[in-house]
Scaffold this active site. Structure first.
Site, short mmCIF file in Angstrom:
data_model
loop_
_atom_site.label_atom_id
_atom_site.label_comp_id
_atom_site.label_asym_id
_atom_site.label_seq_id
_atom_site.Cartn_x
_atom_site.Cartn_y
_atom_site.Cartn_z
N TYR A 10 -65.92 -23.80 63.18
CA TYR A 10 -66.12 -23.66 61.73
C TYR A 10 -66.48 -25.02 61.15
O TYR A 10 -65.95 -25.44 60.14
CB TYR A 10 -64.86 -23.08 61.07
CG TYR A 10 -65.13 -22.39 59.75
CD1 TYR A 10 -65.83 -21.19 59.70
CD2 TYR A 10 -64.69 -22.94 58.55
CE1 TYR A 10 -66.07 -20.54 58.50
CE2 TYR A 10 -64.93 -22.31 57.33
CZ TYR A 10 -65.62 -21.10 57.31
OH TYR A 10 -65.85 -20.47 56.11
N GLY A 11 -67.39 -25.70 61.86
CA GLY A 11 -67.96 -26.93 61.32
C GLY A 11 -69.09 -26.60 60.38
O GLY A 11 -69.17 -25.48 59.85
N SER A 37 -60.30 -26.99 60.21
CA SER A 37 -61.30 -25.92 60.23
C SER A 37 -60.63 -24.54 60.19
O SER A 37 -61.10 -23.63 59.51
CB SER A 37 -62.18 -26.03 61.46
OG SER A 37 -62.93 -27.22 61.43
N VAL A 69 -68.24 -30.05 74.15
CA VAL A 69 -66.97 -29.30 74.14
C VAL A 69 -67.15 -27.93 74.79
O VAL A 69 -66.22 -27.37 75.37
CB VAL A 69 -66.47 -29.16 72.68
CG1 VAL A 69 -65.26 -28.24 72.60
CG2 VAL A 69 -66.14 -30.53 72.09
N HIS A 92 -78.17 -24.06 70.51
CA HIS A 92 -78.91 -25.09 71.23
C HIS A 92 -78.76 -24.78 72.71
O HIS A 92 -77.69 -24.38 73.17
CB HIS A 92 -78.32 -26.47 70.89
CG HIS A 92 -79.00 -27.63 71.56
ND1 HIS A 92 -80.36 -27.68 71.77
CD2 HIS A 92 -78.51 -28.79 72.08
CE1 HIS A 92 -80.68 -28.82 72.36
NE2 HIS A 92 -79.57 -29.50 72.58
N GLY A 118 -76.78 -27.57 59.22
CA GLY A 118 -76.00 -26.44 58.72
C GLY A 118 -75.95 -26.35 57.21
O GLY A 118 -75.95 -25.25 56.64
N ASP A 175 -86.24 -30.51 71.68
CA ASP A 175 -85.23 -31.03 70.77
C ASP A 175 -84.78 -32.43 71.19
O ASP A 175 -84.73 -33.36 70.38
CB ASP A 175 -84.02 -30.08 70.74
CG ASP A 175 -83.03 -30.42 69.65
OD1 ASP A 175 -83.34 -30.20 68.48
OD2 ASP A 175 -81.93 -30.93 69.98
N GLU A 179 -85.68 -35.93 69.23
CA GLU A 179 -84.60 -36.78 68.73
C GLU A 179 -84.72 -38.20 69.25
O GLU A 179 -84.55 -39.17 68.50
CB GLU A 179 -83.25 -36.20 69.16
CG GLU A 179 -82.85 -34.93 68.45
CD GLU A 179 -81.64 -34.27 69.08
OE1 GLU A 179 -81.11 -33.32 68.45
OE2 GLU A 179 -81.22 -34.66 70.18
N SER A 236 -102.06 -45.18 47.82
CA SER A 236 -103.23 -45.94 47.37
C SER A 236 -104.28 -46.05 48.46
O SER A 236 -103.98 -45.91 49.65
CB SER A 236 -102.81 -47.35 46.93
OG SER A 236 -102.45 -48.12 48.06
#
Length: 311
Positions: A10-11, A37, A69, A92, A118, A175, A179, A236
């Site tokens: 729940y981030g 969280s 994790v 991901h 998010g 990805d 990055e 310009s």
């Protein structure tokens, strides 16, 4: 949809998905370990369980935990509690692409990767719009994996803008390459080297900061809104000519060659192996590198200037 969806984590991303899907009238529960969280998800009206309990209760599981994790949580709490025919969603593809997670054959495994943080996933949904996303199927046990992925994408507002079908490998590799060579590593080093060059030539650090960092946002906003040509037409003629003639001399084919070398490290799995080993040691090199950025003159000057501009 008629199925129970467990959002694991729940981030920023997990909260956005959970709120969006609930607003889309789907049945959503949250799986998270005790802590802030857990308490926030409770306060915001969700049924909150341990990760293992949430997986046991769910038909669709959105794994929105940090990449590093995920493997241990998968082994200990997710895989032992999966129902046959369940759908597992990743945002991901890192752990699937590099073999750190190997799902059982009797579940669907899909990717829904929003191309935005998010916060934007939630903010754009609330506005009645959305952010684009990539969708992929790694494993189609039920024959309905893509259909489920598109339904979840729709519930998050992604299909309002558009989703592109891809593969776990393509999403993960592009990805990481993006990055490292452009969005985080490349852009940051370009700004830092530009700042250092100006200061070493005797210009005031504050003036250099505004030129290479502060104005970079304004240029990126133009590129985001109007593309490269639109940006060039929005500056310009002097900036246009200087940029088009000098830029390719600075960011030249030697840089492109090194970008390709970095890309090959991603594609071969060398970077993933290095990062997993680094993380397992407590990420000492990452902490050292972050500390060096925090101590850099551009950060010291920028912190003061940003404070002054806020009033």
């Amino acid at each position: 949809m008629g199925r129970t969806i467990a959002v694991l984590g729940y981030g920023i991303q997990g909260r956005a998905w959970a709120l969006n899907m609930r607003d889309s009238k789907l049945r959503v529960i949250v799986g998270v370990r005790p802590g802030k969280s857990f308490d926030l998800a409770k306060q915001e009206g969700f049924e909150v369980y341990s990760v293992a309990d949430a997986v046991r209760r769910a038909d669709v599981i959105a794994v929105l935990l940090p990449d590093m994790v995920q493997p241990s949580v998968w082994r200990e709490e997710i895989e032992p509690n999966l129902k046959p025919g369940a759908t597992v969603i990743f945002a991901h593809g890192f752990n699937i692409r590099f073999g750190l997670i190997k799902p059982p054959a009797n579940v669907d495994v899909v990717l829904i990767a929003p191309k935005a943080p998010g916060r934007a996933v939630r903010d754009e949904f609330v506005k009645g719009w959305g952010v684009p996303a990539l969708v992929a199927v790694h494993q189609d046990y039920t024959g309905n994996a893509l259909k489920t992925a598109l339904a979840i994408a729709k519930a998050n507002g992604f299909t309002r803008v558009g989703v592109i079908e891809t593969t776990f490998a393509e999403e993960t590799e592009t990805d990481l390459i993006g990055e490292q060579t452009v969005l985080v590593g490349g852009l940051m080093e370009l700004i830092r080297k530009g700042f250092e060059t100006m200061v070493e030539l005797g210009y005031q650090p504050e003036v250099a900061y505004f030129e290479v960092l502060n104005e970079a946002k304004l240029i990126m906003d133009l590129i985001w809104e109007k593309g490269l040509t639109g940006m060039l037409l929005g500056v310009s003629e002097t900036a246009r000519y200087g940029g088009l003639t000098v830029g390719p001399q600075v960011i030249n084919d030697d840089v492109k060659k090194r970008m390709k070398e970095a890309a090959e490290r991603v594609r071969s799995g060398e970077f993933a192996k290095e990062w997993v080993e680094e993380y397992s040691r407590g990420a000492p090199r990452l902490k050292e590198l972050l500390s060096s950025i925090e101590k850099h003159q551009i950060e010291i000057v920028g912190s003061e200037l940003r404070r002054m501009m806020r009033g």
